[in-house]
Enzyme design. Structure first.
Site, PDB file in Angstrom:
ATOM      1  N   LEU A 109       3.340  24.126  40.716  1.00 14.86           N
ATOM      2  CA  LEU A 109       3.326  24.353  39.275  1.00 14.86           C
ATOM      3  C   LEU A 109       3.670  23.028  38.616  1.00 14.86           C
ATOM      4  O   LEU A 109       4.456  22.230  39.171  1.00 14.86           O
ATOM      5  CB  LEU A 109       4.361  25.417  38.884  1.00 14.86           C
ATOM      6  CG  LEU A 109       4.092  26.847  39.367  1.00 14.86           C
ATOM      7  CD1 LEU A 109       5.249  27.773  38.997  1.00 14.86           C
ATOM      8  CD2 LEU A 109       2.791  27.392  38.778  1.00 14.86           C
ATOM      9  N   ASP A 110       3.134  22.815  37.418  1.00 15.61           N
ATOM     10  CA  ASP A 110       3.435  21.579  36.697  1.00 15.61           C
ATOM     11  C   ASP A 110       4.915  21.536  36.338  1.00 15.61           C
ATOM     12  O   ASP A 110       5.582  22.563  36.252  1.00 15.61           O
ATOM     13  CB  ASP A 110       2.622  21.495  35.409  1.00 15.61           C
ATOM     14  CG  ASP A 110       1.132  21.436  35.680  1.00 15.61           C
ATOM     15  OD1 ASP A 110       0.752  21.003  36.777  1.00 15.61           O
ATOM     16  OD2 ASP A 110       0.358  21.848  34.793  1.00 15.61           O
ATOM     17  N   GLN A 111       5.370  20.363  36.047  1.00 15.62           N
ATOM     18  CA  GLN A 111       6.772  20.145  35.658  1.00 15.62           C
ATOM     19  C   GLN A 111       7.192  21.075  34.529  1.00 15.62           C
ATOM     20  O   GLN A 111       8.275  21.658  34.538  1.00 15.62           O
ATOM     21  CB  GLN A 111       6.876  18.652  35.303  1.00 15.62           C
ATOM     22  CG  GLN A 111       7.977  18.144  34.486  1.00 15.62           C
ATOM     23  CD  GLN A 111       7.859  18.465  33.011  1.00 15.62           C
ATOM     24  OE1 GLN A 111       8.726  19.157  32.499  1.00 15.62           O
ATOM     25  NE2 GLN A 111       6.836  17.972  32.324  1.00 15.62           N
TER      26      GLN A 111
END
Ligand code: URA
Length: 242
Positions: A109-111
């Site tokens: 998952l993105d930051q």
């Protein structure tokens, strides 16, 4: 199995460190402090108490984490703390035969994305969950900058072309959940896929949260930053539909 070997498999350190933990009285079973690292124990269903904390023995680790924003799904993060810092050391250290030690994220998952993240040390499970061919659906709750309209939702269902691949990517399901919110179900996991699909229909993702993988929803009582073991019935919910 020898007690020190069980501790070793669970990620409590080298065999020497594990023997030391027992010899120094840091390990108990059922309230009884153990003093013999070579004590024969049955790992099945065993709950160790190590330095005062209960540790249920698992041959393989399958856990879920409520990923908070501001964390990277990488062991070597570039700008933000790693999600692995949210897990106890034994999960990060447990030895893995033929692989990198410790549990690994199932996809990334993105930051700035929050929500359900799975981690495991089972290579076959990691592979199965990440494989686009297995079509395990992932559900994302999206907050958008601009209002959501039916034409854009239909385009997302029909398929949009992203810049790195001429083959259109489509949402398995897509519905509005508010004037600036939508729920998107994907069966693939391309880089920044939700953000790029939403951008392709002229909108922009302001917030992104993964609420479900397969039949497994993020439990309401798992706060951001918390993790827990997955039980057999939860693992069943992750199996692809036959
Ligand atoms: N799609 C994205 O764009 N970002 C995520 O973190 C997950 C899916």
């Amino acid at each position: 199995m020898q007690l020190q070997q069980v501790l070793y498999t669970q990620g409590f350190g080298t065999r020497r460190v594990c023997a030391g933990l027992v010899e120094q009285g840091h390990v108990a079973i059922g309230g009884r402090t153990c003093d013999d690292p070579g004590e024969d124990v049955r790992p099945d269903g065993l709950v160790l108490t190590v330095q005062g904390r209960d540790w249920p023995v698992h041959e393989r680790a399958y856990v879920m984490l409520h990923k908070p924003a501001g964390h990277e799904c990488s062991a070597k993060p570039s700008a933000w703390p790693s999600v692995y810092t949210l897990l106890p050391a034994p999960l990060r250290q447990r030895p893995v035969r033929g692989g990198q030690d410790g549990v690994q994220c199932v996809g990334r998952l993105d930051q700035d994305t929050t929500g359900l993240l799975l981690l495991s040390d089972d290579g076959a499970f990691l592979h199965r969950m990440a494989s686009p061919r297995k079509h395990v659906p992932k559900v994302y709750e999206v907050v958008t900058r601009h209002p959501v309209d039916e034409a854009a939702l239909q385009r997302l269902r029909d398929g949009v072309v992203l810049e790195d691949d001429p083959k259109p990517v489509r949402a398995a399901a897509c519905e509005a959940t508010g004037s600036h919110a939508l729920r998107l179900t994907l069966t693939e996991g391309k880089y920044h896929q939700v953000k790029r699909m939403v951008a392709a229909v002229g909108n922009r993702v302001e917030a992104l949260h993964r609420s479900r993988i397969g039949g497994l929803s993020l439990p309401a009582d798992l706060a951001p930053g918390q993790w827990r073991w997955l039980g057999p019935s939860e693992l069943d919910l992750l199996k692809p539909a036959a």
